[in-house]
Design an enzyme around this catalytic site. Sequence first.
Site, PDB file in Angstrom:
ATOM      1  CE  LYS A 186      80.947  63.718  65.949  1.00 45.31           C
ATOM      2  NZ  LYS A 186      81.590  62.528  65.260  1.00 45.31           N
ATOM      3  CD  GLU A 262      71.454  65.239  52.802  1.00 42.16           C
ATOM      4  OE1 GLU A 262      71.416  64.014  52.559  1.00 42.16           O
ATOM      5  OE2 GLU A 262      72.440  65.946  52.606  1.00 42.16           O
ATOM      6  CB  CYS A 296      73.376  61.969  50.791  1.00 45.28           C
ATOM      7  SG  CYS A 296      73.636  63.685  50.305  1.00 45.28           S
ATOM      8  CD  GLU A 397      72.044  55.688  52.514  1.00 50.74           C
ATOM      9  OE1 GLU A 397      72.227  56.744  51.884  1.00 50.74           O
ATOM     10  OE2 GLU A 397      71.855  55.645  53.747  1.00 50.74           O
TER      11      GLU A 397
END
Length: 493
Positions: A186, A262, A296, A397
């Site tokens: 996906k 992750e 990331c 973040e």
Amino acid sequence: MATPDKSDNHQAMNFINGEYRTGGSSKTFNNISPVNGSLLSIVHEANEADVDDAVKAAKAALKGPWGTMPLAERLKLVTAIVGGIQARFDDFLQAEVADTGKPVSLASHLDIPRGAANFEVFADMMKNHHDECFRMPTPDGTGALNYTITKPKGVIGIICPWNLPLLLMTWKAGPALACGNTVVVKPSEETPSTAALLGEVMNDVGVPPGVYNVVQGMGPGSAGEFLTKHPDVDAITFTGETRTGEAILQNAAIGVRDVSFELGGKNPAIVFADCDLDKAIEGTMRSVFANCGQVCLGTERVYVERPVFDEFVSRLKLGAESLVCGAPEEDSTSLGPLISKEHQEKVLGYYNKAAAEGATVVTGGGVPEMNGMSDGAWIEPTIWTGLPEDSAVVQEEIFGPCCHITPFDTEEEAVTMANDTPYGLACSIWTEDLTRAHRVGPQMEVGICWINSWFLRDLRTPFGGSKQSGIGREGGTYSMEFYTEMSNICVKL
């Protein structure tokens, strides 16, 4: 079912059981260019029945030619995928750059080559895989023999992010297929193109139908939720934000399916006064601003020892102001846009928060003037100082081309501030004192700690995050452990 014209770049379809399909509900959504806001393609959204068809096709392939194929033949096909991507390099590059807006200079040297290499690396690792054997005594003196066997885990659901779409998808699909699994991918709704295009390569090189499937759509109430809730998906691997990971984990708990996550990060860099400042500036420029900060592993918190603080801030400011926002194909372009107008709004929200909280704006803080591309998701590279450690900009973040720089006086102070976060993905330490490097590195609460470097990756090493940055490790044998089930056979002699 319909097979798209391969020359038509304006449709992003589902790829199920070796065929391209529109969605069963006939729902579509627009794939919008982050560069200028233009329409790139119409994406056909998979409904629950489409996802079920994809999972059934993947499950059937495990019992069919893929599951019964000898290891050497399977790995030959996995390796052939590399050549298939390389043969279509320009097509993959064009699709990836269009979806993400990143500079061609970056995507052509990182995204597409690494995306292809992930198949080759894990095929080579699987060629060298070996089982273990253990002899044991028994009370009657005849003994017993134990040996291990590894088997594919089954149907793997792969939920992909939008920042490195091909690279991070094949980082999961490569080892999954090498280990004999089948996959249902996906892709992010923001970047649907390269995952769909890879279906053509699978067919061209002879990968059996059902081994690789793609379902397009969103998360909640769409393909992402349907896939992660499907009882015949045996394991789920996901890269993305922590909140989405929490939702997927709840779905995976039903049936006790294995997960590899992750997730988010708020990664620090620690710059000691004894560092090579040229290297530290160059590395921090990359770790803060590469891919418009949408990495990331990127650095959003920088801690600099006070004797070099002013010089470091001044030089990083000059570096940020030398970056050129521009069209992806321009050689001069060093900074692309954010992925979408929605993400631009989020990042600008943090820029405004920083100002409201009293940050010193060293540079940036807004949206650049972009001739002819003002409808794109552009953002200025931004540096702040002066905020306390508990401010939103330092704790949360952002995922944009920005960082906050804080001075420190002692090693212990730097380590404490760097670890003061719910995340634990990565960090960088800059020092020429190797004794200090070996002392500080193990104290960092992260999955990967770089010394005098950033984004230096050996694919054999474990990769993943601690705390709220993830579950599990992938890379090398660690990927093989996740994508296989191990059984022990005990034979009484």
